[in-house]
Design a protein around this motif. Structure first.
Motif, PDB file in Angstrom:
ATOM      1  N   ALA A 134       0.832  -1.205   0.000  1.00  0.00           N
ATOM      2  CA  ALA A 134       0.000   0.000   0.000  1.00  0.00           C
ATOM      3  C   ALA A 134       0.864   1.250   0.000  1.00  0.00           C
ATOM      4  CB  ALA A 134      -0.924  -0.010   1.203  1.00  0.00           C
ATOM      5  N   LEU A 135       1.916   1.268   0.823  1.00  0.00           N
ATOM      6  CA  LEU A 135       2.800   2.436   0.868  1.00  0.00           C
ATOM      7  C   LEU A 135       3.573   2.597  -0.428  1.00  0.00           C
ATOM      8  CD1 LEU A 135       4.242   2.132   4.493  1.00  0.00           C
ATOM      9  CD2 LEU A 135       2.575   3.793   3.661  1.00  0.00           C
ATOM     10  N   VAL A 136       4.094   1.479  -0.932  1.00  0.00           N
ATOM     11  CA  VAL A 136       4.927   1.546  -2.140  1.00  0.00           C
ATOM     12  C   VAL A 136       4.106   1.961  -3.350  1.00  0.00           C
ATOM     13  CG1 VAL A 136       6.185   0.097  -3.775  1.00  0.00           C
ATOM     14  CG2 VAL A 136       6.679  -0.059  -1.330  1.00  0.00           C
ATOM     15  N   VAL A 137       2.979   1.308  -3.556  1.00  0.00           N
ATOM     16  CA  VAL A 137       2.148   1.619  -4.720  1.00  0.00           C
ATOM     17  C   VAL A 137       1.599   3.041  -4.620  1.00  0.00           C
ATOM     18  CG1 VAL A 137       0.040   0.992  -5.958  1.00  0.00           C
ATOM     19  CG2 VAL A 137       1.582  -0.790  -5.152  1.00  0.00           C
ATOM     20  N   SER A 138       1.189   3.446  -3.432  1.00  0.00           N
ATOM     21  CA  SER A 138       0.678   4.805  -3.252  1.00  0.00           C
ATOM     22  C   SER A 138       1.754   5.831  -3.559  1.00  0.00           C
ATOM     23  CB  SER A 138       0.174   4.993  -1.818  1.00  0.00           C
ATOM     24  OG  SER A 138      -0.908   4.140  -1.555  1.00  0.00           O
ATOM     25  N   ALA A 139       2.973   5.584  -3.048  1.00  0.00           N
ATOM     26  CA  ALA A 139       4.056   6.530  -3.306  1.00  0.00           C
ATOM     27  C   ALA A 139       4.382   6.600  -4.794  1.00  0.00           C
ATOM     28  CB  ALA A 139       5.300   6.114  -2.506  1.00  0.00           C
ATOM     29  N   THR A 140       4.414   5.458  -5.456  1.00  0.00           N
ATOM     30  CA  THR A 140       4.748   5.439  -6.883  1.00  0.00           C
ATOM     31  C   THR A 140       3.683   6.135  -7.715  1.00  0.00           C
ATOM     32  OG1 THR A 140       5.864   3.312  -6.539  1.00  0.00           O
ATOM     33  CG2 THR A 140       5.373   3.939  -8.806  1.00  0.00           C
ATOM     34  N   VAL A 174      19.809  21.866  -1.949  1.00  0.00           N
ATOM     35  CA  VAL A 174      18.980  22.205  -0.789  1.00  0.00           C
ATOM     36  C   VAL A 174      17.682  22.869  -1.247  1.00  0.00           C
ATOM     37  CG1 VAL A 174      18.828  23.652   1.263  1.00  0.00           C
ATOM     38  CG2 VAL A 174      20.921  22.352   0.791  1.00  0.00           C
ATOM     39  N   ILE A 175      17.799  23.755  -2.220  1.00  0.00           N
ATOM     40  CA  ILE A 175      16.607  24.426  -2.740  1.00  0.00           C
ATOM     41  C   ILE A 175      15.655  23.405  -3.350  1.00  0.00           C
ATOM     42  CG2 ILE A 175      15.759  26.084  -4.444  1.00  0.00           C
ATOM     43  CD1 ILE A 175      18.384  27.633  -4.048  1.00  0.00           C
ATOM     44  N   ASN A 176      16.201  22.474  -4.139  1.00  0.00           N
ATOM     45  CA  ASN A 176      15.361  21.441  -4.752  1.00  0.00           C
ATOM     46  C   ASN A 176      14.703  20.547  -3.705  1.00  0.00           C
ATOM     47  OD1 ASN A 176      15.828  22.239  -7.387  1.00  0.00           O
ATOM     48  ND2 ASN A 176      17.617  20.906  -7.633  1.00  0.00           N
ATOM     49  N   SER A 177      15.438  20.231  -2.649  1.00  0.00           N
ATOM     50  CA  SER A 177      14.869  19.377  -1.589  1.00  0.00           C
ATOM     51  C   SER A 177      13.669  20.044  -0.927  1.00  0.00           C
ATOM     52  CB  SER A 177      15.939  19.063  -0.540  1.00  0.00           C
ATOM     53  OG  SER A 177      17.006  18.344  -1.110  1.00  0.00           O
ATOM     54  N   ARG A 178      13.699  21.382  -0.893  1.00  0.00           N
ATOM     55  CA  ARG A 178      12.586  22.098  -0.276  1.00  0.00           C
ATOM     56  C   ARG A 178      11.437  22.274  -1.261  1.00  0.00           C
ATOM     57  NH1 ARG A 178      15.340  25.846   1.663  1.00  0.00           N
ATOM     58  NH2 ARG A 178      15.190  27.315  -0.073  1.00  0.00           N
ATOM     59  N   THR A 179      11.743  22.687  -2.482  1.00  0.00           N
ATOM     60  CA  THR A 179      10.676  22.969  -3.450  1.00  0.00           C
ATOM     61  C   THR A 179      10.087  21.706  -4.053  1.00  0.00           C
ATOM     62  OG1 THR A 179      12.329  23.212  -5.204  1.00  0.00           O
ATOM     63  CG2 THR A 179      11.649  25.210  -4.034  1.00  0.00           C
ATOM     64  N   ARG A 180      10.892  20.637  -4.140  1.00  0.00           N
ATOM     65  CA  ARG A 180      10.399  19.363  -4.673  1.00  0.00           C
ATOM     66  C   ARG A 180      10.149  18.362  -3.549  1.00  0.00           C
ATOM     67  NH1 ARG A 180      10.697  18.326  -9.994  1.00  0.00           N
ATOM     68  NH2 ARG A 180      11.638  19.903 -11.326  1.00  0.00           N
ATOM     69  N   ALA A 181       9.734  18.873  -2.414  1.00  0.00           N
ATOM     70  CA  ALA A 181       9.546  18.020  -1.244  1.00  0.00           C
ATOM     71  C   ALA A 181       8.514  16.923  -1.494  1.00  0.00           C
ATOM     72  CB  ALA A 181       9.135  18.864  -0.041  1.00  0.00           C
ATOM     73  N   VAL A 182       7.476  17.226  -2.273  1.00  0.00           N
ATOM     74  CA  VAL A 182       6.429  16.233  -2.524  1.00  0.00           C
ATOM     75  C   VAL A 182       6.987  15.051  -3.312  1.00  0.00           C
ATOM     76  CG1 VAL A 182       4.228  15.816  -3.663  1.00  0.00           C
ATOM     77  CG2 VAL A 182       4.600  17.951  -2.421  1.00  0.00           C
ATOM     78  N   ALA A 183       7.751  15.328  -4.370  1.00  0.00           N
ATOM     79  CA  ALA A 183       8.329  14.256  -5.173  1.00  0.00           C
ATOM     80  C   ALA A 183       9.376  13.473  -4.379  1.00  0.00           C
ATOM     81  CB  ALA A 183       8.968  14.831  -6.441  1.00  0.00           C
ATOM     82  N   PHE A 184      10.200  14.184  -3.617  1.00  0.00           N
ATOM     83  CA  PHE A 184      11.234  13.522  -2.831  1.00  0.00           C
ATOM     84  C   PHE A 184      10.622  12.669  -1.724  1.00  0.00           C
ATOM     85  CE2 PHE A 184      15.010  16.580  -3.737  1.00  0.00           C
ATOM     86  CZ  PHE A 184      14.963  16.182  -5.074  1.00  0.00           C
ATOM     87  N   ALA A 185       9.479  13.077  -1.191  1.00  0.00           N
ATOM     88  CA  ALA A 185       8.824  12.295  -0.137  1.00  0.00           C
ATOM     89  C   ALA A 185       8.400  10.926  -0.653  1.00  0.00           C
ATOM     90  CB  ALA A 185       7.615  13.046   0.402  1.00  0.00           C
ATOM     91  N   ALA A 186       8.069  10.830  -1.951  1.00  0.00           N
ATOM     92  CA  ALA A 186       7.704   9.533  -2.521  1.00  0.00           C
ATOM     93  C   ALA A 186       8.896   8.584  -2.518  1.00  0.00           C
ATOM     94  CB  ALA A 186       7.194   9.714  -3.951  1.00  0.00           C
ATOM     95  N   VAL A 187      10.107   9.119  -2.658  1.00  0.00           N
ATOM     96  CA  VAL A 187      11.316   8.307  -2.585  1.00  0.00           C
ATOM     97  C   VAL A 187      11.675   8.022  -1.129  1.00  0.00           C
ATOM     98  CG1 VAL A 187      13.725   8.119  -3.317  1.00  0.00           C
ATOM     99  CG2 VAL A 187      12.092   9.404  -4.715  1.00  0.00           C
ATOM    100  N   LEU A 188      11.416   8.991  -0.260  1.00  0.00           N
ATOM    101  CA  LEU A 188      11.756   8.850   1.160  1.00  0.00           C
ATOM    102  C   LEU A 188      10.969   7.711   1.809  1.00  0.00           C
ATOM    103  CD1 LEU A 188      13.180  10.044   3.695  1.00  0.00           C
ATOM    104  CD2 LEU A 188      11.138  11.475   3.997  1.00  0.00           C
TER     105      LEU A 188
END
Length: 851
Positions: A282-288, A483-497
Motif C-alpha cells: 500500500a505504501l509503495v504503490v501509493s508513493a509510486t 537544498v533548494i530542490n529538496s525544499r521545493t520538490r519536497a512532494v516528489a522527494f517524499a515519494a522516494v523517502l
C-alpha cells in the motif's frame, strides 16, 4: 464517440509518453501481487497439511492416538500434541471388529541405527526400528532372503544394507534405543519406494525394544473388498472414539509427527508476512502512483483549463493506472507461484517445516492476491488523482510549477494517529510477557512508516530549511541548488523517502528485535541448567548404560539425563492454549545437581516418581502451594497426576516445569533421553572432567562430549530456526521496499530532463548537475536512515526491556549493512538515471513533449 471512450483512449495514448513511470507502477504491483500470492499459498498449505505417506503408503486408512489437546477454555480448538500419541493395545481388537475392516496392522517405532566401523548410519533419522509385520504398510517386499522370525534376526532396507556392505546371512551391528551395538543376523533385504532407513525385527524383539509398552504408535487399516476407505474411516471414528482416523494425504501426518505441529507456525508465517506485504505494498504503490500523478500536474491542469471536468480527469488517471496495474497483477500470477515455492523450499530445507509437507497453492491464493493487488492500486490511484481533479485550472497551473510541501489536514491528522499508535504499541509492550510483547510491538515499524509517508513532504521541507546551512557547508557550491530542490520538490522527494524509511525500519526493527529476544530466550533457558560436560549420542538416544559409564568417569559428581518436551497444566488449567509450556525432564536429586534455578521452597531431593518442581510464578497464578496435586497433560496426550515438591525461582518470561526424567521420557516420541548433563565433583576441574568423560565414552559409537557451552547450543539450535523465519520476512519486505525505492528514484530523476536542460543552457556542466543530484540523494538517504532507525527503536527498545535488558542485542554489522545498502541503492540509481536524463542536448531536453 462517448466521453468515457474519449477518456479511455486518451489514457491509453498517454502511456506511450510515460514509459518510466508506467514501468515503476507495473513493477511495484507485480512484486506486491507475487508476494501476496506466495502468502496465500503458505496459508493454503497450513490449512491442508498434505504430506503423502511413504512407509504407510499401502494402508488406505491409518489410525493414530488422539489428534491433540482440546483446550478446556475453548469450544472446539484442538492443539496438536508435540509428541507422538499412541493407541492402547487393547483398542486394536475394537478396530478389527469394526464392520468392513479386513486387517489391522499395528506399528511400533523405536530408535535403531546400523553401526559400522565408521560410526552410526543415518543418525539424522534414528527412529527406524519396526516389527516385520508393519512391512506390509509400505509395502516392503523381500528381494532376497526371508522374514525375521526369532530374536537376533533383522531385515534391512536396500540402502542400509548397501551402506553397511552386508548381505543376506551376514551379521550387522545395530544400536537399539541408544544401547551398545549388538550383532544381528541379516535374514533378508527389503525394497520399497520410500525415503529413509527401515530396520525390521522379529515380533519378539520388536515387543522387547518398544519404549511405549502397552501401546502401539499407529495402525494401518485395510478395508474388505468393495468397502470405500472414506466410509470405513467414518465408521471407525464413530465406533472407536478418541482416535485420529486418517485417509489420503492426511496419512502423512501419522508417519511424520511434525506435520500437525507445522500448522500454527505456517499460519503465523503467512499471516504476519501477508500483513506486512499488504502494508508495504500500500505504501509503495501509493508513493509510486502519487509521484507519477504529481509529475503530470501541468498536463492535468491544461486539460482542466481546456474544458475537461474534474470527473473526466479523475477517470483518466484511474484508467491509466488500472491498465498498468492489471498488467502487473497478471504478470504477478507467475511470479507468485515461483516466489511461494522458493519460500516454502527455504523453510523446509532449513528445518523450519517438515520436508515431507507438500506446498499447496490453488485458486484462492491466486485469486486473493490478484484482487487485493488491484484493490490497492485502485485505492491509491483514486486518492492520488483527487487533488489534481478538484483543483481550479489556474491554481493547478501554479502548483504544477512549485508544488506545495504542506499536506492537508486529513493527512496531518492521519500522521498523528499512526504516530500515536506507534508510541502506544511500544508503551503497551512494557507491561506484557515477552512472548506476547514480540507480537504487539512488531507492527510499530509499519505504523511508524505510515506516519512518515503521510507527513513526508513537510519533513523534507523542514530538513532542507533547518539543516540547509550545514548541508551547504559540507557539500559546497553544488549543495546550494540541492537544498533548494529538496525544499521545493519536497512532494516528489517524499515519494522516494517513504520506501527508504520503510526498508530501514523493517530491517533494523525485525532483525534487532529478534536477536534481542532470542538472546534472552537462550540465556534464560540455558541459565536454568548447569553442566560441565554434555554427552550426546549419534544413535538418537542415550541409554541408561551410557549414563552408568559416564558416572564411573573420574571427577564426575552427578549425571542427569535431559528430556525436553511441551505440555499443559490441565487441572487447574494454566490457560496456555496453543502455546504449551516447556517441560524439562531431569534427575536432580543430588545436592550438586544440574538444575541451576534457585529453589524457593520444598526440596529437589523429593523429585522422583510422580512429582513436579513448579515455577513460583505459575504456582502464584494458579493459587497452588507446596504439596498440592495437579493434573498435567504431557506431550503425547497422557495425563499425569503429580504432586508439587518444590517451587522454583524461574525467569518470569521463560519458565520451565521440571519433572523426573523417568516420568517424562516415556511420553516423548523417542521414549528416551536425548543427552546427558554432567557436573564435576566438588574441587574437580571442569576441563579434566570433560576429558575423563570423553575417555569413558570412547567405545560408545556416535557418542560426543561437549563442554558447558553445549547447553546453550542445544537451545540455540531450535531458537535459530524460529529466528530464520523472521529474517526471511525481513529480507523479503526489505527487497520489495528497495525495488520501490529504485523505481521512484529513477522516475523522479528522469522526469526532470527539462530542468536539467535549462540548467545546462544557463552554464552548468553535466558534472555539476550530477553532483547536485548526488547531494540530493545523500539528503534522502540520510533522512530515510535516521527516520527508519528512529522508528525501529519503538520495536527494539520495548523488546529489550521486556526481555530483561536495556541495550538491544545483535551484531553491529547489520546496522552497517543497512546503511551501505541504502547508499548503494540511492547513489548508483541516481548516477545512472542522471546519465539517461542528460543524453540529449539541452535544447532537445527543453523542447521535449510530455516532460
Amino acid at each position: 464517440m462517448s466521453p468515457r471512450r474519449v477518456v479511455l483512449r486518451m489514457a491509453l495514448a498517454s502511456l506511450r509518453f510515460r514509459a518510466a513511470a508506467s514501468l515503476a507502477t507495473l513493477v511495484a504491483v507485480l512484486v506486491g501481487c507475487s508476494l501476496l500470492i506466495a502468502c496465500g499459498g503458505l496459508f493454503e498449505t497450513a490449512l491442508s497439511l498434505d504430506a503423502q505417506p511413504q512407509r504407510l503408503a499401502a494402508a488406505p486408512v491409518v489410525v493414530t492416538g488422539s489428534a491433540g489437546f482440546k483446550l478446556p477454555d475453548e469450544e472446539s480448538q484442538v492443539v496438536p500434541y508435540g509428541e507422538r500419541s499412541g493407541i492402547p493395545a487393547g483398542q486394536l481388537a475394537q478396530l478389527a471388529s469394526v464392520p468392513g475392516v479386513r486387517q489391522v496392522v499395528p506399528d511400533t517405532t523405536f530408535a535403531a541405527v546400523v553401526v559400522t566401523g565408521s560410526g552410526p548410519q543415518s543418525a539424522d533419522a534414528p527412529l527406524a526400528g519396526h516389527g516385520w509385520d508393519s512391512a506390509a504398510l509400505a509395502p516392503y517386499s523381500l528381494v532376497d532372503g526371508a522374514p525375521p522370525h526369532t530374536p537376533g534376526q533383522v531385515v534391512l532396507d536396500e540402502a542400509s544394507a548397501q551402506a553397511a556392505g552386508v548381505g543376506t546371512g551376514g551379521q550387522v551391528g545395530i544400536a537399539v534405543n541408544g544401547a551398545p551395538p549388538r550383532d544381528f543376523v541379516v535374514t533378508g533385504i527389503a525394497h520399497a519406494d520410500t525415503v529413509g532407513p527401515a530396520l525390521f525385527f522379529s515380533p519378539a524383539d520388536a515387543q522387547q525394544f518398544s519404549v511405549h509398552p502397552g501401546t502401539v504408535d499407529l495402525a494401518g487399516i485395510f478395508p474388505a473388498d468393495g468397502v470405500d476407505a472414506g466410509e470405513l474411516a467414518a465408521r471407525i471414528a464413530e465406533r472407536v472414539p478418541g482416535l485420529n482416523v486418517l485417509t489420503g494425504a492426511d496419512r502423512g501426518s501419522a508417519e511424520f509427527p511434525g506435520i500437525d505441529g507445522a500448522q500454527l507456525p505456517l499460519i503465523l508465517l503467512a499471516g504476519v508476512f501477508g500483513g506486512m506485504v499488504l502494508v508495504v505494498m500500500a505504501l509503495v504503490v501509493s508513493a509510486t502512483i502519487s509521484l507519477t500523478v504529481r509529475q503530470r500536474q501541468q498536463e492535468l491542469a491544461l486539460l482542466r483549463a481546456t474544458g475537461a471536468t474534474p470527473r473526466q480527469v479523475h477517470r483518466m488517471v484511474l484508467a491509466e493506472t488500472m491498465v498498468v496495474a492489471a498488467l502487473g497483477a497478471l504478470a504477478g500470477l507467475a511470479g507468485g507461484r515461483f516466489i511461494g515455492a522458493e519460500i516454502f523450499s527455504f523453510t523446509t530445507g532449513n528445518g523450519m517445516l517438515p520436508p515431507q509437507l507438500e506446498f499447496q497453492q490453488g485458486i484462492i491464493a491466486f485469486g486473493g492476491g490478484l484482487v487485493l493487488s488491484l484493490a490497492i492500486s485502485f485505492a491509491a490511484a483514486w486518492f492520488a488523482a483527487l487533488p489534481a481533479a478538484r483543483a481550479r485550472p489556474l491554481q493547478a497551473l501554479v502548483e504544477a510549477s512549485i508544488p506545495p510541501a504542506k499536506v492537508n489536514d486529513v493527512r496531518r491528522f492521519g500522521a498523528k494517529v499512526f504516530a500515536g499508535v506507534t508510541v502506544l504499541l511500544a508503551v503497551a509492550t512494557l507491561f506484557m510477557p515477552v512472548d506476547i510483547a514480540s507480537a504487539v510491538c512488531g507492527p510499530a515499524v509499519l505504523t511508524g512508516s505510515i506516519a512518515v509517508a503521510l507527513i513526508g513532504p513537510e519533513l523534507m521541507a523542514f530538513v532542507a530549511t533547518r539543516f540547509g546551512p550545514l548541508i551547504r557547508r559540507v557539500g559546497g557550491r553544488d549543495a546550494v541548488l540541492a537544498v533548494i530542490n529538496s525544499r521545493t520538490r519536497a512532494v516528489a522527494f517524499a515519494a522516494v523517502l517513504t520506501p527508504i524509511t520503510l526498508a530501514t525500519a523493517v530491517a533494523l526493527g525485525n532483525v534487532y528485535a529478534e536477536t534481542t529476544q532470542q538472546h534472552a530466550i537462550i540465556g534464560a533457558y540455558a541459565d536454568q541448567l548447569r553442566a560441565d560436560a554434555v554427552v550426546t549420542s549419534g544413535t538418537g538416544a542415550v541409554s541408561p548404560a551410557l549414563a552408568d559409564a559416564v558416572r564411573q568417569a573420574p571427577g564426575v559428581g552427578s549425571v542427569s539425563p535431559l528430556v525436553t518436551s511441551q505440555g499443559w497444566i490441565e487441572e487447574p488449567y494454566d490457560g496456555n492454549g496453543s502455546d504449551p509450556g516447556r517441560l524439562l525432564g531431569l534427575d536432580v536429586r543430588d545436592a550438586n545437581g544440574v538444575l541451576a534455578t534457585p529453589v524457593t521452597s520444598g526440596s529437589l531431593g523429593e523429585l522422583t516418581g510422580e512429582t513436579v518442581a513448579l515455577p513460583e510464578g505459575i504456582a502464584d497464578d494458579l493459587d497452588l502451594k507446596l504439596g498440592d496435586q495437579i493434573t498435567m497433560r504431557l506431550g503425547d496426550g497422557a495425563q499425569a497426576k503429580v504432586r508439587i515438591v518444590a517451587l522454583l525461582d524461574s525467569p518470569s518470561g521463560y519458565p520451565s516445569i521440571v519433572l523426573p526424567a523417568a516420568l517424562l521420557a516415556p511420553h516423548t516420541t523417542s521414549g528416551v533421553a536425548n543427552r546427558l548433563l554432567v557436573r564435576a565433583a566438588d574441587g574437580q576441574d571442569a576441563a579434566a572432567v570433560v576429558s575423563a568423560v570423553t575417555s569413558a565414552t570412547v567405545n560408545w559409537p556416535g557418542a560426543t562430549v561437549g563442554d558447558s557451552d553445549a547447553v546453550t547450543e542445544s537451545f540455540a539450535a531450535s531458537a535459530d530456526i524460529e529466528a530464520m523465519i523472521h529474517y526471511l520476512l525481513a529480507v523479503l519486505a526489505i527487497a520489495y521496499a528497495a525495488i520501490a525505492a529504485v523505481n521512484t528514484l529513477a522516475v523522479a530523476v528522469l522526469s526532470r530532463r527539462r530542468e536539467f536542460g535549462v540548467q545546462r543552457l544557463a552554464g552548468a556542466r553535466r558534472g555539476q548537475v550530477r553532483s547536485m543530484l548526488m547531494i540530493e540523494g545523500g539528503i534522502l538517504a540520510v533522512l530515510g536512515l535516521v527516520l527508519g532507525t528512529g522508528i525501529s527503536l519503538f520495536t527494539v527498545i520495548p523488546m529489550a526491556l521486556s526481555s530483561g535488558t536495556i541495550v538491544p542485542d545483535g551484531p553491529l554489522w547489520v546496522f552497517l549493512a543497512v546503511i551501505a545498502a541504502v547508499f548503494l541503492i540511492v547513489w548508483p540509481v541516481t548516477a545512472l538515471s542522471s546519465r539517461l536524463a542528460m543524453r540529449r542536448s539541452p535544447i532537445e531536453a527543453v523542447t521535449l513533449p510530455g516532460q
